[in-house]
Design a protein around this motif. Sequence first.
Motif, short mmCIF file in Angstrom:
data_model
loop_
_atom_site.label_atom_id
_atom_site.label_comp_id
_atom_site.label_asym_id
_atom_site.label_seq_id
_atom_site.Cartn_x
_atom_site.Cartn_y
_atom_site.Cartn_z
N TYR A 12 31.05 93.87 -0.26
CA TYR A 12 30.91 94.72 -1.48
C TYR A 12 31.63 93.82 -2.54
N TYR A 14 32.79 93.16 -6.73
CA TYR A 14 33.96 93.99 -7.39
C TYR A 14 33.51 95.30 -8.04
N GLU A 15 32.30 95.59 -8.61
CA GLU A 15 32.04 96.44 -9.12
C GLU A 15 32.00 97.94 -8.32
N GLU A 16 31.30 97.38 -7.07
CA GLU A 16 31.17 98.30 -6.02
C GLU A 16 32.55 98.92 -5.40
N LEU A 18 35.44 98.74 -6.93
CA LEU A 18 35.89 99.77 -7.96
C LEU A 18 35.28 101.08 -8.00
N ALA A 19 33.90 101.20 -7.91
CA ALA A 19 33.25 102.49 -7.73
C ALA A 19 34.00 103.27 -6.49
N GLU A 44 43.56 102.29 -14.95
CA GLU A 44 42.26 101.44 -14.37
C GLU A 44 42.75 99.99 -14.26
N GLN A 48 42.00 97.49 -11.31
CA GLN A 48 41.02 96.10 -11.26
C GLN A 48 42.14 94.94 -10.70
N LYS A 52 41.14 92.49 -7.54
CA LYS A 52 41.10 91.12 -7.82
C LYS A 52 41.95 90.43 -7.15
#
Length: 115
Positions: A12, A14-16, A18-19, A44, A48, A52
């Motif tokens: 995955y 980063y954006e995946e 997070l979702a 949020e 994040q 990260k």
Amino acid sequence: LDRIEIIRLAGYVYEEKLAIASKYLIPQTEEQSGIGTERLNLQEEALQKMIKDYAREAGVRNLRQLLEKVSRKVALDLVRKKKSADVDQAPATISLENLSTYIGQPLHMSERLYI
């Protein structure tokens, strides 16, 4: 030896992550720990940073473990506060400032994957 082969690894981005965390992992860990959605406020920015700096592996297992650790500590704090006083408590807010008190120091301090 002048040709380079690109090897794609499944995982995955980063954006995946997070979702997945927002939609599935956070509600699951809140329900399993017994604190409910009204007792934990995970900002949020803290989520994040958690992705990260703490959970950079390809999957979401480590991220789930970190969220469970936060939920357990919030539940423990709620029980300790409830024992000392019978007042309704405000939800625990997890922000950038207090994230390290819940899950410790970041494991990955550098942007490079291999140093």
